[in-house]
Design a protein around this motif. Sequence first.
Motif, PDB file in Angstrom:
ATOM      1  N   ASN A 190      -3.076  28.291  30.408  1.00 14.04           N
ATOM      2  CA  ASN A 190      -3.145  28.044  31.464  1.00 14.04           C
ATOM      3  C   ASN A 190      -3.626  29.086  33.083  1.00 14.04           C
ATOM      4  O   ASN A 190      -2.607  30.145  33.247  1.00 14.04           O
ATOM      5  N   HIS A 191      -4.364  29.477  34.012  1.00  9.43           N
ATOM      6  CA  HIS A 191      -4.458  29.540  35.115  1.00  9.43           C
ATOM      7  C   HIS A 191      -5.022  28.867  36.039  1.00  9.43           C
ATOM      8  O   HIS A 191      -5.708  28.531  36.065  1.00  9.43           O
ATOM      9  N   PRO A 192      -4.594  29.726  37.882  1.00  7.72           N
ATOM     10  CA  PRO A 192      -5.352  28.907  38.989  1.00  7.72           C
ATOM     11  C   PRO A 192      -6.522  29.657  39.736  1.00  7.72           C
ATOM     12  O   PRO A 192      -6.973  29.508  40.591  1.00  7.72           O
ATOM     13  N   HIS A 193      -7.548  29.999  38.885  1.00 10.25           N
ATOM     14  CA  HIS A 193      -8.453  30.688  38.993  1.00 10.25           C
ATOM     15  C   HIS A 193      -9.562  30.306  38.485  1.00 10.25           C
ATOM     16  O   HIS A 193     -10.491  30.302  38.335  1.00 10.25           O
ATOM     17  N   THR A 194     -10.020  29.101  38.644  1.00  8.92           N
ATOM     18  CA  THR A 194     -11.092  28.273  38.008  1.00  8.92           C
ATOM     19  C   THR A 194     -12.121  28.419  39.022  1.00  8.92           C
ATOM     20  O   THR A 194     -13.565  27.879  39.249  1.00  8.92           O
ATOM     21  N   ALA A 195     -11.638  28.020  41.047  1.00 12.06           N
ATOM     22  CA  ALA A 195     -12.680  28.116  41.639  1.00 12.06           C
ATOM     23  C   ALA A 195     -13.611  29.749  41.573  1.00 12.06           C
ATOM     24  O   ALA A 195     -14.808  29.184  42.160  1.00 12.06           O
ATOM     25  N   GLN A 196     -12.769  31.004  41.240  1.00 12.20           N
ATOM     26  CA  GLN A 196     -14.135  31.822  41.183  1.00 12.20           C
ATOM     27  C   GLN A 196     -15.019  31.603  40.139  1.00 12.20           C
ATOM     28  O   GLN A 196     -15.859  32.935  39.543  1.00 12.20           O
ATOM     29  N   GLN A 197     -14.708  30.901  38.841  1.00 12.81           N
ATOM     30  CA  GLN A 197     -15.867  31.117  37.662  1.00 12.81           C
ATOM     31  C   GLN A 197     -16.028  32.037  36.989  1.00 12.81           C
ATOM     32  O   GLN A 197     -17.205  32.244  37.121  1.00 12.81           O
ATOM     33  N   PRO A 198     -14.759  32.422  36.378  1.00 14.66           N
ATOM     34  CA  PRO A 198     -15.299  33.300  35.844  1.00 14.66           C
ATOM     35  C   PRO A 198     -15.960  33.399  34.123  1.00 14.66           C
ATOM     36  O   PRO A 198     -15.654  32.570  33.685  1.00 14.66           O
ATOM     37  N   THR A 199     -16.349  34.492  33.527  1.00 12.26           N
ATOM     38  CA  THR A 199     -17.662  33.979  32.495  1.00 12.26           C
ATOM     39  C   THR A 199     -16.264  35.345  31.258  1.00 12.26           C
ATOM     40  O   THR A 199     -15.537  35.439  31.816  1.00 12.26           O
ATOM     41  N   PRO A 200     -16.519  34.684  30.202  1.00 14.17           N
ATOM     42  CA  PRO A 200     -15.918  34.795  28.981  1.00 14.17           C
ATOM     43  C   PRO A 200     -16.288  36.883  29.086  1.00 14.17           C
ATOM     44  O   PRO A 200     -17.930  37.044  29.420  1.00 14.17           O
ATOM     45  N   MET A 201     -15.274  37.304  28.608  1.00  9.95           N
ATOM     46  CA  MET A 201     -15.775  39.404  28.671  1.00  9.95           C
ATOM     47  C   MET A 201     -16.223  39.170  27.022  1.00  9.95           C
ATOM     48  O   MET A 201     -15.934  38.711  26.389  1.00  9.95           O
ATOM     49  N   PRO A 202     -17.230  40.350  26.850  1.00  8.23           N
ATOM     50  CA  PRO A 202     -17.471  40.022  25.847  1.00  8.23           C
ATOM     51  C   PRO A 202     -17.346  41.212  24.995  1.00  8.23           C
ATOM     52  O   PRO A 202     -16.836  42.379  25.890  1.00  8.23           O
ATOM     53  N   PHE A 203     -16.906  41.024  23.784  1.00  5.85           N
ATOM     54  CA  PHE A 203     -16.530  41.511  22.548  1.00  5.85           C
ATOM     55  C   PHE A 203     -16.669  42.009  21.686  1.00  5.85           C
ATOM     56  O   PHE A 203     -17.520  41.508  20.856  1.00  5.85           O
TER      57      PHE A 203
END
Length: 148
Positions: free
Chosen positions: A130-143
């Motif tokens: 759980n994290h409260p940063h859904t408004a920033q629309q984070p993208t998955p970091m590629p590895f």
Amino acid sequence: MKTFSATPHDIEQRWFIVDADGMVLGRLAAEIAKVIRGKHKPIFTPHMDTGDNVIVINASKVKVTGRKAEQKEYFSHTGYMGHERFTPFATLLARHPERIIEKAVYGMLPKNALGRQVLRRKLRVYADSNHPHTAQQPTPMPFTKSEK
């Protein structure tokens, strides 16, 4: 040809999210530090903040290789002579799993004003998913495969 130096108009900061479930601590921290610093961008400038924000979830499920789970200790000092404290990895993982990733990443950031005042604020670590940063629309970091 002149050397490129980024200006504040050139910088565009994004948000990435990383799931630390089953990832090796050191490899994960190295990739996160690279993204926070901005070295993954072609406009990287050492004295400017060109990096992106990183959210790490599932910090309690990070793993270490070898015998680090039993042998690794974290150092702290009370300020009094001879009062050094050593916290085992397993204890810190049970009580504050987010601090393990924070300490690993902060150790890879530069030890100057930019690293202490600006770059440290770009990392958010959470023990569960759980994290409260859904408004920033984070993208998955590629590895790549070797970093998992």
